[in-house]
Structures are given as structure tokens and as C-alpha cells.
Design a protein around this motif. Sequence first.
Motif, PDB file in Angstrom:
ATOM      1  N   GLN B  18     -19.735  56.960  36.004  1.00  0.00           N
ATOM      2  CA  GLN B  18     -20.750  57.443  35.060  1.00  0.00           C
ATOM      3  C   GLN B  18     -21.403  56.272  34.356  1.00  0.00           C
ATOM      4  OE1 GLN B  18     -21.220  60.561  35.510  1.00  0.00           O
ATOM      5  NE2 GLN B  18     -19.340  60.652  36.701  1.00  0.00           N
ATOM      6  N   GLN B  19     -20.557  55.298  33.938  1.00  0.00           N
ATOM      7  CA  GLN B  19     -21.098  54.150  33.212  1.00  0.00           C
ATOM      8  C   GLN B  19     -21.960  53.289  34.115  1.00  0.00           C
ATOM      9  OE1 GLN B  19     -17.337  52.843  31.740  1.00  0.00           O
ATOM     10  NE2 GLN B  19     -17.664  53.796  29.751  1.00  0.00           N
ATOM     11  N   GLN B  20     -21.527  53.186  35.386  1.00  0.00           N
ATOM     12  CA  GLN B  20     -22.309  52.392  36.323  1.00  0.00           C
ATOM     13  C   GLN B  20     -23.675  53.048  36.562  1.00  0.00           C
ATOM     14  OE1 GLN B  20     -21.464  51.797  40.717  1.00  0.00           O
ATOM     15  NE2 GLN B  20     -20.631  49.922  39.894  1.00  0.00           N
ATOM     16  N   GLU B  21     -23.697  54.383  36.588  1.00  0.00           N
ATOM     17  CA  GLU B  21     -24.958  55.091  36.776  1.00  0.00           C
ATOM     18  C   GLU B  21     -25.939  54.792  35.644  1.00  0.00           C
ATOM     19  OE1 GLU B  21     -25.242  55.999  40.110  1.00  0.00           O
ATOM     20  OE2 GLU B  21     -26.543  57.461  39.121  1.00  0.00           O
ATOM     21  N   VAL B  22     -25.417  54.797  34.414  1.00  0.00           N
ATOM     22  CA  VAL B  22     -26.269  54.502  33.259  1.00  0.00           C
ATOM     23  C   VAL B  22     -26.872  53.106  33.411  1.00  0.00           C
ATOM     24  CG1 VAL B  22     -26.305  54.157  30.756  1.00  0.00           C
ATOM     25  CG2 VAL B  22     -24.957  56.027  31.743  1.00  0.00           C
ATOM     26  N   LEU B  23     -25.995  52.162  33.801  1.00  0.00           N
ATOM     27  CA  LEU B  23     -26.422  50.779  33.981  1.00  0.00           C
ATOM     28  C   LEU B  23     -27.469  50.668  35.090  1.00  0.00           C
ATOM     29  CD1 LEU B  23     -26.084  47.740  33.578  1.00  0.00           C
ATOM     30  CD2 LEU B  23     -24.031  47.835  34.982  1.00  0.00           C
ATOM     31  N   ILE B  24     -27.177  51.317  36.222  1.00  0.00           N
ATOM     32  CA  ILE B  24     -28.081  51.235  37.371  1.00  0.00           C
ATOM     33  C   ILE B  24     -29.444  51.836  37.017  1.00  0.00           C
ATOM     34  CG2 ILE B  24     -28.511  52.221  39.676  1.00  0.00           C
ATOM     35  CD1 ILE B  24     -25.594  51.639  40.336  1.00  0.00           C
ATOM     36  N   ASN B  25     -29.429  52.933  36.273  1.00  0.00           N
ATOM     37  CA  ASN B  25     -30.699  53.549  35.896  1.00  0.00           C
ATOM     38  C   ASN B  25     -31.540  52.626  35.024  1.00  0.00           C
ATOM     39  OD1 ASN B  25     -30.377  55.878  37.352  1.00  0.00           O
ATOM     40  ND2 ASN B  25     -29.317  56.960  35.699  1.00  0.00           N
ATOM     41  N   LYS B  26     -30.859  51.910  34.115  1.00  0.00           N
ATOM     42  CA  LYS B  26     -31.582  50.948  33.272  1.00  0.00           C
ATOM     43  C   LYS B  26     -32.233  49.864  34.130  1.00  0.00           C
ATOM     44  CE  LYS B  26     -29.141  51.148  28.901  1.00  0.00           C
ATOM     45  NZ  LYS B  26     -28.026  50.577  28.149  1.00  0.00           N
ATOM     46  N   LEU B  27     -31.431  49.335  35.080  1.00  0.00           N
ATOM     47  CA  LEU B  27     -31.944  48.266  35.936  1.00  0.00           C
ATOM     48  C   LEU B  27     -33.120  48.768  36.775  1.00  0.00           C
ATOM     49  CD1 LEU B  27     -28.558  46.770  37.166  1.00  0.00           C
ATOM     50  CD2 LEU B  27     -30.238  45.581  35.783  1.00  0.00           C
TER      51      LEU B  27
END
Lengths: 209, 412
Positions: B18-27
Motif C-alpha cells: 500500500q505504501q509503495q503504491e502511494v509512493l509510485i503514484n507520486k512519482l
Amino acid sequence: MEAFTLAVAKGRTANQTIHLMKKIGIIFNNFTSSSRKLVFYNSDKTIRLLFVKAVDVPTYVERGAADVGIVGKDNVLESEADVYDILDLRIGQCTFAIAGKPGENLNKEKPITIATKYPTITHNYFSKKGKAIHIVKLNGSVELAPLIGLADAIVDIVETGNTLKENGLVVLEEVEPISTRLIINKASFAIKSTSIQPFIEKLRLGLEE
Amino acid sequence: MQPFLINSSYSNVIDDFQQQEVLINKLKHRFKTYGYRQIKIPAFEYYDMYASINGIVNTDDMVKVMVPKGKVLVLRPDVTIPITQVMVNHPTTQNDRYFYIMDIFRYHDQANQVNERTQAGIEHFGKKSATTDAEVIALAIHTLQDMGFIDFKMEIGHAGLFKALISLAGLSKQELIHLQNFIQSKNIAELEPYLNSLEIDDPLKELIRNIPFLYGLPGDVINAIQKYGLQENMQAELQHLIDVYDILKAYQLTDYIIFNLGLINDMDYYSDIIFQGFIEFIGEPVVMGGRYDQLGKQFGASIPAIGFAYDLQLLERALQRHELLATPTTISDIIVYYHPSMQKKALTDTLHLRKCGYVVLSFPDQENSLTTSACTIHYQKDSCTLINKGNSYQFHDITEVQELLVMQEGEV
């Protein structure tokens, strides 16, 4: 000035470091060599000093738990840590050497067995020479190994050679000189340069005196 | 569970993902705002392609797979190389911009373990110019700012400058590796005696000896290197770095910039400007990149390009260390409980709320009381109740619920 953390190998390196620091005007007030405390601050609280086991110093620095470390080059090499190895403090000088019983032949055709606390350094050294070996990893009293047939030779740091002599061993080949190093975390070097650079410079000048 | 099935990297796949998804979406969002489009390439590549390219990925580190006909494939060990190869067969216009979120696979040291790492990066295909190079660096800094980092530095160096210097010295490959190691670790104590053992002209020796010190504020570094009287071609490369820095001034990003002319990237394909980003407490660079104008030539085409890649695992470690990780979101906005006789109405209303964008879970009669939510709806035989933040409301039609929710959200 931004504060930074300095990790120092416990034991003799610690005492030598405190002495060196005093020479360049950095005083750790509460420090006594018999103290069991592991964290100290200098007088203006710009340096936090941690005492950790020597083999762990490169890990502390590489992972950023400490910005700067003071430790023997043997531990830096063994850990293969990705850090700046920036200054030779010219203390704790000794040699990495292969030792064994007098007359032991290191160039035998079949692979020889080496006992050591430093498997990585040993592996790298012999593979550079293109020689196949077996490694036995020990954690102390390495000198015993050739005597009781656990290994043909050992790779270890040799300071005076007394331990070897008392156990009937001799240096067969010198690997490389070792001394105490100042190592630095690569991110800290970039980010805390305003406090770390002057510290390095002070030490460098202190060493030249 | 059978013990040998436990893989330590599975430890916390749910929250981490979930946290990686948030990060990936920002990038992704930031890359898109600079005009980059996402691409994906196959996970399996021909081994021959990597084996034929000079010294880029160590062939021992690659994860190989044999296919029945005897061809050897590798699991993608790098992204830039295959993307460049794709570009060879793809008519490029100037200014082609692509980004990717992909895994790379390599054997990890002697541990014999496959190391799977996610890279998020961009590739900008187009002729070398200071404006392009500066914009790419600005984007790398912008994404770090998006993630909330304050204390970070971007080190800028030049692969070509270093290569040109070293080529003057005429060293063997083994000597070069030694020298690079000493320079990379700023190991002056051993660099000096080693240099003295080599047959190099004194002025050049003096310059190489000082490479590790060519580090710090751009102005100081430029002044320091000028002292050595560089050759014309090197002077031009240096001027390029100065031009890039001047544009970064216009972006108002100079606080983050450090020059490091001793910077050497292990990926040998970089030919010009290179850079890497450091975040406090993380000893390895979280982002690395540079210009690789010569790589295309290995595939028989001229494809100048610049790019960078984030190591997502390292970034997550940095986010965690700086307490910037997104807090795991609650699973649901609304929970619906219904009496069996009210099933049809409850499910129709649930569907309606989902269409409105709410996350809704529905259960027959408190069967699943473990899941909690600030907002619940209860369908009893004779009444429908909404309980939101401790207050309850009777309702007949789901549109009333919707109005209530919108109204109360407004209050918050």
C-alpha cells in the motif's frame, strides 16, 4: 554547527582516539577508559561519540547510524562497506600476514586450507593471486589452527609477532599494511559537510604536527 | 506452513505494498507533469545482447534461464540498455520522454540469492543540451521534494571528464580499477603511494591525486580544477557543467547541488554529466543518473539520451527513517449490516454508494463484527439507520444518506 555522530571501535582504538581528539582540542569530559558508558558528548555537544564493537563500526557508518567512524582498516576491508575511507590516522599500525609453521609451503599444487577471522579479505587476496584455497572461519585463537591440523596456515593481523612466536608460527607472506582509518558515510559527507569537513581538516592538521 | 516456504522478503507485503503504491503514484504524477509517458518492456531478454555489450552488467550477476531450444535468456538486469535497444528500431523524434516502474533482477554477491529491486526512472531521448540536462536534474529534485524530504543533496559530476583524464595516463584495466576504487572511496592514504608507483607525468599525477578533493560548492570546485590548465575538450565539458548549474539557478535549486568531480558510476555507459542523490541517514544514493550518448552506438545507432532511476526499496527505507511513509489507509468508508429480509435493498444501496465512489463493505447482520468503521448503516426489518461518528439518523431512501454524508464531510 550541525552535530554529528562518531562511532569508535572499543578498546585500544578508543583510548588512542580520545588522545588524538584531545590533541586537536576536542574534549570528551566524562570519558574514562574504565567507564562502561557507550555514549559520550564533547564539551560543546557538537559530536556524539559511540563506542561499538570494532567489526560493527563500518556497518554503523554505511547504514548512517553514525556519520563518521574510527576503526582499523582490517574491519573496513572485511566488511566491504560502501563508505569514504578518507584519512589514515597513523595509529594502530600493524600488518596483514599469512602465517604458519616454519617451512610451510603456500604454493602446493592442491588447495591449502586457511583459518582466519577475515574470510572476505582472505578470499580476495588469494583469488587475486589465482590460487584456490579452502577457508575455515574462526572467531579467535586463530594461531591454534595450524598447530592442531585444522588448517595449513592462517591469515591474521600481526603487530609485534609475539603471539605467533610463542605458538611456534612464523610470517610466511605479508599481505598488506593496516592502520586505523577515518571512514565517512557518503550521504553525511554531502549533507553535513559544514561540520564534517572542518573536523577532517582539523584531524589532518593534527596528524601533521 | 512448511518452514522452507518462508521467505523473509514477504514479511509485510500487505502494508508495504500500500505504501509503495502511494509512493509510485507520486512519482508517476510528477513524471507525467514533465511530459513523460510510461512504458514497459519484457522481463526476459536475450543473454547475447548483454554479453555483446562491453562491460556493462557483469554476466555472472545475471539471472539466466534456458529455453528448450537452447537459447539463453536473462531476467532483465537493467532498464536503460533494453530501452535504448527498443529506440534503435523505433523512429525517434527529438524530445522523446518515457518513464518506467519496473523490477530488475541480479544475483546478490556470493549469497546466491536473486535480488529483485524495483526501479522508477525516466529516459529523455534527444541531443545533449544544458537546458535538457538541467531539467532532468530539476525533475529528480522535484520528486524528492514531493516525497517530503528536506535534507538531501544532488551530487553532480562528469563521467567524460574523468575518462578523458584517465585515458591520458594510459593505464591497464587492472590499474584503472585500483585507481577508481581509491578515488570512489576518497582513499587518499593509499591513492598517493599507488599513483607514485605508476608511470604518469607529474602534472597529470597531481591532478589525479586531487580528484577526490574536487568536491563541494560548484564555484569552488570549478576554481580548483581551473588551476590545472585543462585541455580544450575537457574545458568544453566543464563549461557544460557550469551551464547546467546556471540553469539550475533559474530553477532555484542550487541549495541542493554539490559538485563531485570524483564521482564515478559503476554503469560504464555514462559518457557526460552524471548525478546521484543522497538523503540524510541513507549511505547509498537513492537516485542515480546521467547522460549516455554513446550507448546507442553499441546497437549501431546514434541515440543521445539522459535518464535517471530511483531505487524504490532504498527510497522506502529513507521515507521510513524520516517518518514520511504514508499511514496505511482504513479499509472502508462505510460498513453496511442488513437483516436477511432487507438483502435486496441493502445490496442495491451498497451498489449506489460504490458508484458514488465510497468504499463500502456489506455483511448480513453483524456477522463480521471485527471490521470497524466510523460510519455504519443498519438495515433492520422495519427501519434503516445511519450511524456516523456516534450520531444516528433514520432514513428511507439512500439519497438521504448521501446528502447527510456530503453535509458532514463539509463540516470536517
